[in-house]
Motif scaffolding. Structure first.
Motif, short mmCIF file in Angstrom:
data_model
loop_
_atom_site.label_atom_id
_atom_site.label_comp_id
_atom_site.label_asym_id
_atom_site.label_seq_id
_atom_site.Cartn_x
_atom_site.Cartn_y
_atom_site.Cartn_z
N ASP A 1 14.34 3.83 -3.42
CA ASP A 1 13.71 5.00 -2.10
C ASP A 1 13.36 5.24 -2.96
OD1 ASP A 1 13.05 6.01 0.26
OD2 ASP A 1 15.64 6.80 0.51
N LEU A 2 11.49 5.19 -2.52
CA LEU A 2 10.18 6.65 -3.58
C LEU A 2 9.89 7.35 -2.74
CD1 LEU A 2 9.39 3.27 -5.17
CD2 LEU A 2 10.90 4.38 -5.78
N ASP B 1 7.83 6.04 0.77
CA ASP B 1 7.38 7.32 1.50
C ASP B 1 6.65 7.84 0.48
OD1 ASP B 1 5.86 8.61 3.36
OD2 ASP B 1 7.35 9.11 4.52
N ALA B 2 5.23 7.24 0.37
CA ALA B 2 5.12 7.86 -1.16
C ALA B 2 3.64 8.11 -1.43
CB ALA B 2 5.86 7.53 -2.55
N VAL C 1 10.06 -3.09 2.15
CA VAL C 1 10.07 -3.45 3.84
C VAL C 1 9.61 -2.42 4.29
CG1 VAL C 1 11.60 -3.68 5.69
CG2 VAL C 1 11.81 -5.14 3.51
N GLY C 2 9.09 -1.79 5.07
CA GLY C 2 8.28 -0.42 5.66
C GLY C 2 8.68 0.54 5.40
N ALA C 3 7.33 0.22 3.90
CA ALA C 3 6.83 1.53 2.81
C ALA C 3 5.15 1.51 3.39
CB ALA C 3 6.46 1.11 1.85
N ARG D 1 2.78 0.47 6.23
CA ARG D 1 0.92 1.10 6.08
C ARG D 1 0.51 1.36 4.44
NH1 ARG D 1 -2.61 2.99 9.07
NH2 ARG D 1 -4.78 2.61 8.15
N ILE D 2 -0.50 0.61 3.63
CA ILE D 2 -0.64 0.66 2.37
C ILE D 2 -2.25 0.61 2.67
CG2 ILE D 2 -0.46 -0.35 -0.08
CD1 ILE D 2 1.47 -1.93 1.08
N GLY D 3 -2.30 2.70 1.79
CA GLY D 3 -3.84 2.09 1.84
C GLY D 3 -4.77 1.16 0.85
#
Length: 216
Positions: A39-40, A59-60, A76-78, A99-101
């Motif tokens: 869990d990051l 959530d990083a 999953v769901g990051a 969502r990933i930038g």
């Protein structure tokens, strides 16, 4: 070699082999993790780590997996501003939701990757060597594939503002399910499969590549 009627071949993607019990673990550079749950948050350094049969939630701001070895893993769901997988070795990774930038897979060696229902600002596959990639239900602002070597790749129900395929070496790469507003170089699409509508959209680029002027 002439294509058969079965071309393009579909990617051979299977779910990651995850054990029923996963133990929580802490991230560390060069860590050797097996059957772990991560869990990051914040800024995470997992460069050159080994992750086997692991799940990741995040959530990083930044997750660095440069040079990592990833086998049978799931994200999953990051929500991650920057996920760096540059030069990583990947075998059976599934990324679902979130969502990933920036998703940086440049130079990675990929064998079975599934990306489903993810919003990505910038997906970089430059110089990657990938076999069996399934990308579905994704919104990708910019997709870069320069000098990539891709085999059995399929996009479905996905959109992109801009695609850069320059120097792409493709075999059985199915782009029919990718609604792209623009391709930077139509001449680099050899080895891909397009719909007739996509070909009509790309006709001016094809003509320009052949030195043809089109005037009405």
């Amino acid at each position: 070699m002439a294509r058969t009627t079965r071309s393009p071949a579909a990617p051979r993607v299977s779910p990651p082999d995850l054990p029923p019990q996963l133990d929580p673990a802490s991230p560390a550079r060069g860590a050797d993790l097996l059957a772990a749950r991560l869990d990051l948050t914040g800024t995470v350094d997992l460069a050159y780590a080994s992750l086997e049969q692991c799940t990741i939630s995040a959530d990083a701001e930044s997750v660095d997996l440069q040079g990592a070895t990833i086998i049978d893993a799931e994200i999953v769901g990051a929500r991650i501003a920057s996920l760096r997988l540059r030069d990583a070795s990947i075998r059976r990774l599934r990324v679902v939701g979130g969502r990933i930038g920036t998703l940086d897979l440049s130079g990675a060696r990929i064998d079975e990757l599934e990306i489903d229902d993810v919003r990505i600002d910038y997906l970089n596959l430059g110089g990657a060597r990938g076999v069996d990639l399934e990308i579905s239900n994704c919104g990708i602002r910019t997709l870069d594939m320069p000098q990539a070597e891709l085999t059995r790749v399929r996009f479905s129900e996905s959109i992109s503002d801009e695609v850069d395929p320059r120097g792409l070496r493709a075999k059985d790469v199915d782009l029919r399910g990718l609604d792209a507003r623009s391709f930077l170089d139509a001449n680099s699409l050899r080895g891909t499969t397009l719909s007739s509508f996509q070909v009509q959209q790309l006709a001016p680029l094809f003509a320009a590549g052949l030195g043809i002027q089109v005037r009405d």
